[in-house]
Scaffold this active site. Structure first.
Site, mmCIF file in Angstrom:
data_model
loop_
_atom_site.group_PDB
_atom_site.id
_atom_site.type_symbol
_atom_site.label_atom_id
_atom_site.label_comp_id
_atom_site.label_asym_id
_atom_site.label_seq_id
_atom_site.Cartn_x
_atom_site.Cartn_y
_atom_site.Cartn_z
ATOM 1 N N GLY A 210 45.831 79.499 22.037
ATOM 2 C CA GLY A 210 45.313 78.878 23.265
ATOM 3 C C GLY A 210 46.430 78.410 24.176
ATOM 4 N N GLY B 124 39.335 43.554 37.812
ATOM 5 C CA GLY B 124 38.025 44.031 38.265
ATOM 6 C C GLY B 124 38.137 45.223 39.183
HETATM 7 C C1 HXC Z 1 37.944 34.360 44.643
HETATM 8 C C2 HXC Z 1 39.535 33.779 43.105
HETATM 9 C C3 HXC Z 1 39.089 34.789 42.238
HETATM 10 C C4 HXC Z 1 38.022 35.611 42.677
HETATM 11 C C5 HXC Z 1 40.751 33.780 41.307
HETATM 12 N N1 HXC Z 1 40.551 33.194 42.486
HETATM 13 N N2 HXC Z 1 39.853 34.748 41.126
HETATM 14 N N3 HXC Z 1 38.960 33.587 44.293
HETATM 15 N N4 HXC Z 1 37.483 35.344 43.881
HETATM 16 N N5 HXC Z 1 37.621 36.624 41.954
HETATM 17 C C6 HXC Z 1 41.353 32.164 43.128
HETATM 18 C C7 HXC Z 1 41.699 30.992 42.234
HETATM 19 O O1 HXC Z 1 40.684 30.037 42.295
HETATM 20 C C8 HXC Z 1 42.970 30.493 42.891
HETATM 21 O O2 HXC Z 1 42.639 29.831 44.080
HETATM 22 C C9 HXC Z 1 43.658 31.770 43.345
HETATM 23 O O3 HXC Z 1 42.617 32.752 43.430
HETATM 24 C C10 HXC Z 1 44.717 32.264 42.371
HETATM 25 O O4 HXC Z 1 44.134 32.343 41.087
HETATM 26 P P1 HXC Z 1 44.856 31.765 39.779
HETATM 27 O O5 HXC Z 1 43.850 31.790 38.686
HETATM 28 O O6 HXC Z 1 45.510 30.471 40.100
HETATM 29 O O7 HXC Z 1 45.985 32.865 39.542
HETATM 30 P P2 HXC Z 1 46.636 33.301 38.182
HETATM 31 O O8 HXC Z 1 46.914 32.117 37.316
HETATM 32 O O9 HXC Z 1 47.790 34.165 38.555
HETATM 33 O O10 HXC Z 1 45.530 34.177 37.426
HETATM 34 C C11 HXC Z 1 45.118 35.425 37.962
HETATM 35 C C12 HXC Z 1 43.865 35.913 37.232
HETATM 36 C C13 HXC Z 1 42.742 34.862 37.328
HETATM 37 C C14 HXC Z 1 44.210 36.202 35.769
HETATM 38 C C15 HXC Z 1 43.470 37.253 37.893
HETATM 39 O O11 HXC Z 1 42.700 34.374 38.651
HETATM 40 C C16 HXC Z 1 41.400 35.406 36.997
HETATM 41 O O12 HXC Z 1 41.096 35.698 35.827
HETATM 42 N N6 HXC Z 1 40.541 35.535 38.034
HETATM 43 C C17 HXC Z 1 39.226 36.097 37.878
HETATM 44 C C18 HXC Z 1 39.303 37.589 37.939
HETATM 45 C C19 HXC Z 1 37.961 38.221 38.133
HETATM 46 O O13 HXC Z 1 37.083 38.039 37.283
HETATM 47 N N7 HXC Z 1 37.767 38.860 39.310
HETATM 48 C C20 HXC Z 1 36.495 39.418 39.678
HETATM 49 C C21 HXC Z 1 36.382 40.760 38.972
HETATM 50 S S1 HXC Z 1 34.833 41.488 39.283
HETATM 51 P P3 HXC Z 1 43.480 28.578 44.613
HETATM 52 O O14 HXC Z 1 42.725 28.148 45.827
HETATM 53 O O15 HXC Z 1 43.491 27.587 43.496
HETATM 54 O O16 HXC Z 1 44.842 29.135 44.903
HETATM 55 C C22 HXC Z 1 35.115 42.626 40.441
HETATM 56 C C23 HXC Z 1 33.906 43.399 40.789
HETATM 57 C C24 HXC Z 1 34.218 44.661 41.508
HETATM 58 O O17 HXC Z 1 36.169 42.775 40.949
HETATM 59 C C25 HXC Z 1 33.861 45.849 40.694
HETATM 60 C C26 HXC Z 1 33.943 47.100 41.538
HETATM 61 C C27 HXC Z 1 34.111 48.344 40.704
#
Ligand code: HXC
Length: 517
Positions: A407, A172
């Site tokens: 060019g 993201g």
């Molecule tokens: C808060 C989050 C989180 C998020 C994951 N976690 N994404 N917490 N906000 N966006 C937490 C999980 O619950 C977990 O907490 C810890 O972070 C680690 O995540 P895992 O999934 O266990 O890690 P991993 O298996 O390595 O996978 C990583 C990942 C996956 C592939 C990135 O976490 C994922 O798909 N997350 C969502 C990504 C996402 O959609 N982000 C938001 C994008 S929107 P615990 O407590 O269990 O350790 C964005 C908007 C901004 O960023 C745009 C501006 C231009």
């Protein structure tokens, strides 16, 4: 009243707590994924004992969605300053053990603070990235935090070098700060950069894609061009970062670090004189020429795997840092396409922003023909090269090694984009197009009417070659400043850049131009 001993014990206990990040379980999980913790990474990058942490106790102030139970001192990033090979740097290392390194309001506050300190003190900024993206629980506070960082990355651009080292998922909004920085180093296996992950892509488009194919190190190094370097592991990522820094000035008013020259400035490598095959359809590796001309082992290629029909990189010439741009005849005959245009324009602008002199080597048949390129906007992208060179006031020297057609002649650092000195090797051909194409256009009617078409073609080709087959027509008109032996190139460049070192150039007053993005 608390005595001094107790105060000290309390502080030491807090420091130990800081080192635990998100706790021993989270650290074990981080290690199990083959990743180091934020603090281990800082230790791996900086000179031993040089790290000075800033804001270690700053944490988030939110409580929704269980955040009360996830309040760790320092929150999800470790920030501060230190030294790399004795030179000052500012650093921010995202801590995946704290809520996945998610980008919070607090993380933003900490990163922005060190970036402000870096700009104020004219110090490079290095981000060690490992984050799940915006902290969902914080809603707009997280988004506002990102925006503040992006604004600062933009303000800092061209003032201090900014380097992003990718060491985990970067999902993201986490990709846009790296996307705004000067260099992105990705680490194989553990780092992935994407705006929307495979889950979202499957839901929205039905497409099945894995993390590596979508946004792994190789994808971004070869296809998207987002990554400038690929490291096999974290250690190599830090080694690349250190090497890169060794070529960069700390800011836009300092010079790049000079090394005591360890190589003969007049060294004339005889192999250069036979490097370019006389047959224009045969290729050679431009990196071979570069290696033989610049200080031994000093060439550090940037964006090596992206658009390999162009070569860009940093090197040293008699100890001084120079930026090198070249066509690569060994790949697609060195043609300029959309990706090569972006690669070259971006590198030229980086060098110019930091006053790194540019040396350009030209062997290019022109722009890539085809519907894909035209529809992809080769006009818009190719224009970036002219724009970047025309705008650049850093010393510019060009060497035409073989083809400079159409060019490509104009955009690749010709006199017309205000290149200070243009040299040509005896093998240079400077023309609107190659001889075959030119003869077909100019003499089609005569060829159709000729009794012996092959003989007529040979005669027309010879006439064309006589005029444009060498560098002398361009040298007679002043479009080339001198014709030099390839083996003389090193000495000529040393003298030219020494002469141009204190070059002054003023631009017309304006807010900014409108680069064809
Ligand atoms: C808060 C989050 C989180 C998020 C994951 N976690 N994404 N917490 N906000 N966006 C937490 C999980 O619950 C977990 O907490 C810890 O972070 C680690 O995540 P895992 O999934 O266990 O890690 P991993 O298996 O390595 O996978 C990583 C990942 C996956 C592939 C990135 O976490 C994922 O798909 N997350 C969502 C990504 C996402 O959609 N982000 C938001 C994008 S929107 P615990 O407590 O269990 O350790 C964005 C908007 C901004 O960023 C745009 C501006 C231009």
């Amino acid at each position: 009243m608390t005595d001094a001993h107790e105060l000290k014990q309390n502080l030491l206990h807090r420091r130990e707590e800081l080192r635990q990040g998100g706790g021993p379980g989270a650290i074990d999980r981080q290690h199990a994924k083959g990743k180091q913790t934020a603090r281990e990474r800082i230790d791996g990058l900086l000179d031993p004992g040089s790290f000075q942490e800033v804001d270690p106790y700053l944490t988030h102030r939110h409580s929704a969605f269980g955040l009360d139970e996830k309040r760790f001192p320092g929150d999800s990033v470790v920030t501060g300053f230190g030294r790399v090979d004795g030179r000052k740097v500012a650093v921010a290392a995202q801590d995946f053990t704290v809520i996945g390194g998610s980008f919070s309001e607090a993380q933003s506050q900490k990163v922005c603070q060190v970036l402000d300190l870096a700009v104020g003190s004219g110090t490079p900024f290095i981000a060690l990235n490992d984050s799940v993206g915006a902290r969902i629980q914080e809603g707009v506070w997280s988004l506002a935090g990102y925006s503040e960082l992006f604004w600062r990355n933009t303000q800092a651009s061209g003032v201090i070098p900014q380097i992003s080292v990718m060491l985990g998922p970067c999902a993201g909004g986490s990709v846009y700060s790296p996307g705004l920085t000067d260099f992105v180093i990705m680490t194989e296996g553990i780092s992935h950069m994407f705006i929307t992950g495979p889950e979202v892509i499957r839901t929205v488009t039905g497409e099945e894609v894995d993390f590596d194919t979508l946004g792994g190190a190789w994808t971004h190094a070869t296809t998207s061009g987002v990554a400038h370097f690929v490291a096999a592991d974290e250690g190599e990522a830090f080694a690349i970062t250190r090497r890169l820094l060794s070529y960069l000035p700390s800011n836009n008013v300092e010079s790049a670090p000079r090394l005591p020259p360890g190589d003969d400035p007049q060294r004339a490598d005889p192999a250069l004189d036979s490097l370019v095959p006389p047959d224009g359809s045969r290729s050679y590796d431009m990196r071979d020429a570069i290696q033989r001309i610049f200080d031994r082992d000093s060439f550090f290629e940037v964006h090596a795997r992206f658009a390999p029909n162009a070569v860009v990189g940093l090197a040293r010439l008699h100890g001084e840092v120079v930026g090198i741009v070249a066509n690569q005849p060994a790949h697609l005959a060195g043609v300029l396409d959309i990706d090569a245009s972006d690669k070259i324009a971006r590198f030229v602008r980086f060098c110019d922003a930091f006053n790194i002199p540019l040396v350009t080597f030209v062997d290019c048949p022109g722009f890539m023909p085809g519907t894909m390129q035209e529809h992809g906007g080769i006009i818009r992208h190719g224009a970036k090269i002219v724009y970047a060179y025309s705008e650049a006031t850093t010393p510019k020297v060009c060497v035409v090694t073989r083809k400079a057609y159409g060019g490509a002649y104009i955009v690749m650092s010709s006199k017309h984009v205000r290149t200070d000195l243009v040299y040509a090797w005896p093998t240079a051909e400077i023309a609107v197009m190659g001889a075959e194409g030119a003869v077909n256009v100019l003499y089609q009617r005569q060829l159709d009417a000729a009794a012996d078409t092959a003989a007529a073609r040979q005669q027309f080709l010879a006439e064309f070659q006589e005029q444009f087959g060498g560098p002398y027509a361009a040298a007679r008109s002043g479009h080339v400043d001198d014709v030099i032996l390839p083996s003389e190139t090193r000495g000529k460049l040393v003298a030219a850049l020494d002469f141009l070192r204190d070059k002054q150039a003023a631009a017309l007053p304006k807010k900014h131009g409108n680069m064809p993005l």
